[in-house]
Design an enzyme around this catalytic site. Structure first.
Site, short mmCIF file in Angstrom:
data_model
loop_
_atom_site.label_atom_id
_atom_site.label_comp_id
_atom_site.label_asym_id
_atom_site.label_seq_id
_atom_site.Cartn_x
_atom_site.Cartn_y
_atom_site.Cartn_z
N SER A 136 0.92 -1.27 -0.08
CA SER A 136 0.04 0.00 0.13
C SER A 136 0.69 1.34 0.21
O SER A 136 0.42 2.11 -0.53
CB SER A 136 -1.01 -0.19 1.18
OG SER A 136 -0.30 0.01 2.51
N SER A 185 -10.41 -3.88 3.80
CA SER A 185 -10.21 -3.23 2.43
C SER A 185 -10.16 -1.70 2.30
O SER A 185 -10.58 -1.13 1.27
CB SER A 185 -11.41 -3.98 1.28
OG SER A 185 -11.00 -5.09 1.19
N ARG A 186 -9.90 -1.12 3.33
CA ARG A 186 -9.91 0.16 3.70
C ARG A 186 -8.78 1.34 3.40
O ARG A 186 -8.81 2.50 3.31
CB ARG A 186 -10.40 0.55 5.12
CG ARG A 186 -9.55 0.27 6.12
CD ARG A 186 -9.96 0.70 7.67
NE ARG A 186 -9.92 2.02 7.72
CZ ARG A 186 -8.73 2.74 7.97
NH1 ARG A 186 -7.56 2.04 8.00
NH2 ARG A 186 -8.79 4.04 8.04
N GLY A 233 -9.36 -5.75 -1.67
CA GLY A 233 -8.36 -6.93 -1.08
C GLY A 233 -9.29 -8.20 -0.52
O GLY A 233 -9.03 -9.37 -0.56
N GLU A 234 -10.53 -8.13 -0.08
CA GLU A 234 -11.43 -8.87 0.42
C GLU A 234 -12.38 -9.75 -0.14
O GLU A 234 -12.22 -11.00 -0.11
CB GLU A 234 -12.11 -8.48 1.67
CG GLU A 234 -11.21 -7.78 2.73
CD GLU A 234 -11.71 -7.40 3.97
OE1 GLU A 234 -12.27 -6.12 3.82
OE2 GLU A 234 -12.05 -7.84 5.17
#
Lengths: 779, 163
Positions: free
Chosen positions: A492, A530-531, A717-718
């Site tokens: 990230s 996924s934040r 991502g999730e």
């Protein structure tokens, strides 16, 4: 190909490119420092004594022999922890009652799962610490454990807690039950809906406990000074979440604790709760020295939060044309040893992909003698959608409608209301289905050999917003440094640099991104939900804008004009009136000292406009009827990603998530003995996918920008862990001609299902007698 | 803390002769990380199942968690820290970065050590050969695909530069 095109396609200069990650060289040369790599002068090593029983009452704990062992510097038990109130606190992605938090970390009166910590020791080296822990004598009254969620709901089941505060149907009550939460959502009139249906399918499903399986074990090192100041070095998904949890358990002020997040070797939700950190602090306080704690792989499997086992019942009613007219979902989710909320998350997800005019969802969180369940990538959505997508597959066959068309005609879309009350903002479910329908994979003929078939399924995750902070410092050469509070778990930092560079008109390589500790940046919630690219990326954008606003008067000073005449467009400061040459941030940098000094932009927000994520996976499989082993011939993952900031890492999230989902579907499961002990506590028997188990996974990125983010980011991502369960179930059902509604679809289980089908058909072959037992797959 | 529980072990690590005082219960992994300070080699399981601790020992890939420190006496060890040629990254290291073949990075040192050993034996491995050779290294983040691509791309580059 997909008809939908991102509205800013071609407008971005840095977003959508694939720069080498800034932390890359450290990670390929062995220089990156993870939790295990912390070494402090004079450091002691900790060990933990854990319960050998899954359920029992602690009658006595005698630490005297451990304390007498030469080289032992401190011993601690539950008696050393403060009493905490019956009060619920937000804890990372979940909530935790403080009353249970300290007994989860060190058991006092009862042990509730095998591996429950009872005492901890610090000594001069790890071997002395382990020897000392083994010298602690604990007397137990062994109690009968309960591990199965349905058995734990029965009246006569062993009780983990005498009385608990439970939230049942939205009401808080004191109950004597293993059920700690009952969540219900309703829409319309399900009974009337089913009465109108032309086709009703009702099925039951089971899934087993699975573990996140991060390769890096848990580690924590702490130093407590006599003046009350504490430093913690740890691998975590949230430095601030560690600080809050340690402060709560040990009754400290937040400003007394500094958490330094080291590089993290995978988490997937499992490195949000604290396990070792409070123990390391306690032992450091007692010994006056830094203390390092580590956890063995066996202890990770048996004593850290896995993902819930589940039992569910899915009922869908369809009109002849394929319209869903009613749907209900009943489920029990394993909570583990303490009150939990992951079943509720399953309740939020289960019916979300479809328009459901009449529906009801009833989900129970049920306590069992297993470690407290933690988040695992899209927590609780895979278990729920496994059942729903299996029923959708059966319906598509019964109705004679193409499975993607059936999903398209019922697809959730903007403006519709989800069953838990949320009104959908712009989402990309339809665009995802269309891209899947138009994909080369789906257009190719389905495999038609013996024991071959194609399967597909939808996945969904709500995605999280939450709090994030960032600073953007403009250097004197016009390059920039970005600091955020988000731990970087999978690349990230590169995405943060890209978004800052895009905003400031720089190159990604001109921005140096780093992860701050809790002293160096404002509060930032966990790297989860996924934040990070969404919410922390938004904070980086705000900080970049703030820096630009601070620089405008500097440019005005140089141009001798009104600051209101200076705008920042297309990567440079420009004048709206006079004919000044545009000035870039690189050009302005050296002039900052003379025009007023340093510029540092700040950005903080409580993000609430996260866009939800939808994905659809397609798999072609072949099952070996003799061994029951499934081979994936072709696999495609389609997902709405909003905007792909760094496409290589977006694809990486999708491929990695799909691989975890494939492991969940095909092989992974906790296997318990009759005393409640976990039997497969290592990577040999807890069978995660290897290089030989997964195919090439093709990805199709659909970009329906999230209107709640300046660059259209939605979490990625999730979602991709969700579709593989249904995808594999549906593909295998087609391949072997019999549907298995219990995971994992491991070779023994598939082989047994084939044998049962053949027996029922009267085709028993002596040579194919099954010797299969439901144990983990052989490697 | 008596001397009979410890011994001096001398080994060549990445070309340098290093002596450490090793506890008799110490593994080669712990010797490298805790005694020699080479923390690039990672612990994943301590049972030889994940490959995160892979190192070269006398020309063979071993799980350093399953080798006792005492067994390393006189051995030639190469770790991830020895893969780059000074400040020049090995082609495998560059290709791992170019292909985004790592996410969290904890398994990366073990994969690099194993992959380098593969390319020394077989300069042109097929997809299947690469997957077979690396099946003892677990990665939970990537799904392996970018790792396989990176290894085969590095092999291609090394073959063309060897011509």
């Amino acid at each position: 190909m997909a008809a939908f095109t991102h509205p800013n396609h071609g407008k971005y200069k840095v977003i959508g490119t694939r720069p080498i990650r800034h932390d890359g060289e450290d990670k390929v040369t062995g220089r990156a420092r993870y939790g295990a790599d912390v070494h402090q002068p004079g450091m002691l090593h900790g060990a933990v004594l854990r319960s050998p029983h899954a359920h029992g009452r602690i009658l006595s704990v005698d630490t005297s022999r451990a304390e007498a062992l030469p080289g032992v510097r401190a011993v601690a038990t539950a008696k050393d922890l403060p009493e905490l109130p019956d009060k619920v606190m937000a804890s990372g992605e979940g909530i935790e009652n403080q009353r249970y938090m300290s007994t989860r970390i060190l058991a006092g009166e009862k042990v509730l799962f095998k591996g429950h910590p009872i005492a901890t020791v610090a000594a001069d080296d790890p071997w002395i610490a382990q020897d000392a822990a083994a010298l602690i004598e604990v007397k137990y009254e062994v109690l009968e454990p309960v591990l199965d969620v349905l058995k734990a709901m029965e009246d006569g089941a062993p009780r983990l807690h005498d009385k608990i505060t439970a939230t049942l149907m939205g009401k808080k009550e004191q109950v004597d039950s293993n059920v700690c939460l009952h969540t219900r959502f309703q829409a319309g009139d399900p009974e009337a809906g089913f009465a109108e249906a032309d086709l009703v399918i009702e099925r039951e499903f089971r899934t087993k406990t699975v573990h996140q399986g991060y390769i890096e074990p848990h580690h924590a090192t702490a130093l407590a000074l006599s003046d009350g100041q504490i430093t913690i070095w740890t691998s975590t998904q949230g430095a601030f979440a560690v600080r809050e949890q340690v402060a709560t358990v040990l009754k400290k002020e937040l400003s007394k604790i500094k958490v330094i997040p080291m590089e993290i070797g995978g988490g997937f939700g499992g490195k949000i709760p604290v396990y070792l950190e409070p123990l390391a602090v306690l032992l450091s306080e007692k010994s006056g020295k830094p203390v390092k704690m580590t956890m063995s792989r066996a202890d990770i499997f048996q004593a850290t939060g896995p993902a819930s086992a589940s039992a569910s019942r899915v009922k869908f009613g369809f009109k002849k044309d394929g319209t869903i007219i009613a749907a209900t979902f009943w489920a029990a989710y394993e909570a583990g040893a303490y009150p939990n909320i992951y079943g509720m998350m399953g309740a939020m997800c289960v019916l979300a992909p479809y328009k459901i005019p009449n529906g009801q969802v009833d989900v129970y969180d049920v306590m069992t003698n297993t470690p407290k369940v933690a988040a695992y990538r899209a927590p609780s959505s895979p278990q729920a959608l496994f059942g729903v997508e299996s029923v959708m597959d059966e319906a598509s066959k019964a109705l004679g409608i193409d499975p993607i068309e059936l999903r398209l005609m019922n697809a959730a879309e903007e403006g519709e209301q989800r069953i838990d009350g949320l009104k959908w903002p712009r989402i990309g479910m339809i665009e995802t289905l269309e891209a899947a329908r138009d994909s080369a994979h789906y257009k190719s003929p389905a495999p038609s050999g013996p024991n071959q078939a194609r399967g597909l399924a939808i996945g969904f995750w709500v995605n999280a917003g939450m709090q994030s902070s960032a600073t953007v410092g403009i250097n004197m050469d016009g390059t920039a440094n970005v600091v955020t509070g988000s731990v970087d778990i999978g690349g990230s930092r590169a995405s943060m640099a890209i978004m800052a560079a895009e905003t400031l008109g720089l190159k990604a390589e001109e921005v140096r991104p780093s992860v701050g500790d809790t002293d160096s940046i404002g509060h930032t919630d966990i790297t989860a939900g996924s934040r990070t690219t969404y919410a922390t990326g938004h904070a980086v954008y705000l900080a970049s804008l703030d820096a630009i606003e601070q620089m405008k008067p500097r440019v005005a000073k140089l141009w001798d004009c009104d600051p209101a005449e200076v705008v920042f467009e297309e990567g440079a400061f420009r004048s709206t009136k006079n004919g000044q040459e545009p000035m870039t941030v690189r050009q302005l940098g050296p002039k900052l000292p003379a025009t007023g000094g340093p510029v540092q932009g700040q950005g903080s927000l409580m993000a609430t406009a996260q866009g939800s994520g939808f994905g659809l996976h397609i798999a072609d499989v072949e099952v070996d009827p003799d061994t029951g082993k499934t081979t994936i011939l072709r696999y495609t993952a389609v997902q709405d990603v909003g905007t792909a900031i760094h496409p290589a890492y977006v694809e990486g999230q999708i491929i990695g998530g799909a691989t975890q989902g494939i492991g969940w579907a095909l092989n992974e499961e906790y296997v318990h003995g009759d005393k409640g002990e976990l039997l497969n506590t290592g990577f040999l028997d807890y069978r995660m996918p290897t290089t030989l188990d997964v195919p090439v996974i093709e990805t199709i990125l659909v970009e329906v920008p999230n209107p709640g983010h300046p660059y259209g980011v939605r979490g990625v991502g999730e979602t991709p862990i969700v579709p593989p369960l249904g995808t594999m179930g549906n593909a295998i059902a087609g391949a072997i001609g019999v549907r298995i509604r219990e995971l994992p679809l491991s070779p023994p289980r598939v082989q047994a299902a084939i044998a049962a089908k053949e027996n029922a058909a009267g085709k028993t072959e002596a040579a194919r007698e099954t010797t299969a037992k439901p144990v983990p797959a052989q490697s | 803390m008596s001397m009979d529980t410890k011994r001096i072990v001398t080994a060549s690590i990445n070309g340098a002769e290093i002596s450490v005082m090793a506890d008799n219960r110490m593994s080669l992994l712990e010797m490298l990380r805790d005694a020699a300070g080479l923390t690039g080699t990672k612990e994943g399981c301590m049972t030889g199942d994940c490959g995160a601790c892979s190192v070269m020992m006398n020309g063979r890939v071993v799980d350093s968690c399953l080798v006792m420190a005492a067994e390393a006496e006189g051995a030639e060890i190469e770790t991830v820290e020895g893969i780059a040629d000074g400040k020049n990254l090995h082609p495998l290291q560059r290709k791992f970065l170019e292909h985004a073949a790592l996410q969290c990075g904890i398994c990366t040192p073990g994969f690099l050590v194993s992959a380098k050993a593969l390319l020394e034996k077989n300069p042109d491995p097929s997809d299947a050969e690469t997957r077979y050779w690396l099946a003892g290294n677990l990665c939970r983040c990537t799904g392996y695909q970018q790792i396989i691509d990176a290894v085969r791309d590095a092999a291609a580059e090394m073959r063309s530069s060897a011509k």
